[in-house]
Design a protein around this motif. Sequence first.
Motif, PDB file in Angstrom:
ATOM      1  N   VAL A  67      44.661 141.266 124.023  1.00  0.00           N
ATOM      2  CA  VAL A  67      44.527 142.642 123.428  1.00  0.00           C
ATOM      3  C   VAL A  67      43.622 142.608 122.183  1.00  0.00           C
ATOM      4  O   VAL A  67      42.698 143.303 122.124  1.00  0.00           O
ATOM      5  CB  VAL A  67      45.728 143.359 123.538  1.00  0.00           C
ATOM      6  N   VAL A  68      44.151 141.816 121.224  1.00  0.00           N
ATOM      7  CA  VAL A  68      43.453 141.731 119.902  1.00  0.00           C
ATOM      8  C   VAL A  68      42.158 140.987 120.082  1.00  0.00           C
ATOM      9  O   VAL A  68      41.455 141.480 119.403  1.00  0.00           O
ATOM     10  CB  VAL A  68      44.372 141.252 118.771  1.00  0.00           C
ATOM     11  N   GLY A  69      42.009 140.003 120.995  1.00  0.00           N
ATOM     12  CA  GLY A  69      40.762 139.618 121.171  1.00  0.00           C
ATOM     13  C   GLY A  69      39.846 140.464 121.746  1.00  0.00           C
ATOM     14  O   GLY A  69      38.601 140.405 121.210  1.00  0.00           O
ATOM     15  N   ARG A  70      40.004 141.199 122.650  1.00  0.00           N
ATOM     16  CA  ARG A  70      39.075 142.190 123.188  1.00  0.00           C
ATOM     17  C   ARG A  70      38.892 143.208 121.994  1.00  0.00           C
ATOM     18  O   ARG A  70      37.532 143.541 122.000  1.00  0.00           O
ATOM     19  CB  ARG A  70      39.555 142.915 124.347  1.00  0.00           C
ATOM     20  N   GLN A  71      39.700 143.564 121.364  1.00  0.00           N
ATOM     21  CA  GLN A  71      39.452 144.488 120.261  1.00  0.00           C
ATOM     22  C   GLN A  71      38.552 144.100 119.079  1.00  0.00           C
ATOM     23  O   GLN A  71      37.528 144.672 118.882  1.00  0.00           O
ATOM     24  CB  GLN A  71      40.555 144.820 119.510  1.00  0.00           C
ATOM     25  N   ALA A  72      38.598 142.757 119.253  1.00  0.00           N
ATOM     26  CA  ALA A  72      37.690 142.103 117.831  1.00  0.00           C
ATOM     27  C   ALA A  72      36.302 141.510 118.700  1.00  0.00           C
ATOM     28  O   ALA A  72      35.779 140.927 118.199  1.00  0.00           O
ATOM     29  CB  ALA A  72      38.274 140.883 117.428  1.00  0.00           C
TER      30      ALA A  72
END
Length: 137
Positions: A62-67
């Motif tokens: 999730v945080v990877g996709r956001q970044a």
Amino acid sequence: MDALYTAVATANGREGRAVSSDGRLDLPLAPPPALGGDGQGTNPEQLFAAGYAACFAGALGVVGRQAEVDTKDASVTAEVGIGKDETGGFGIKVTLRVELPEHLQGEAGRQLVEQAHQVCPYSKATRGNIPVELVTE
């Protein structure tokens, strides 16, 4: 909080079975030899480790996709230790070993792991209750 999904499982002790309501999980339970058991089944610490590792890997995604960073080749290993605590009962501790792909080595990867630790539901549930160590590899 309104639950989007509720998992339901029933167990009858450390020696017995754990069964989910849909029957997909149906496991014999047994304490490991280190705790005096025969090790002929899984144990709550293994189940917690598997759940935490999967949840944390999802949070990292999730945080990877956001970044806008690809984290699909990352993996998470959860080590759950159990031992006597200061009250004479038992307590657990967790080490999360996050293996990052080459393009995420260094500070950028460590920051993503820290962000995942802030959003992971297991991390939120355990924060302030048990020691959790993050190791980025």
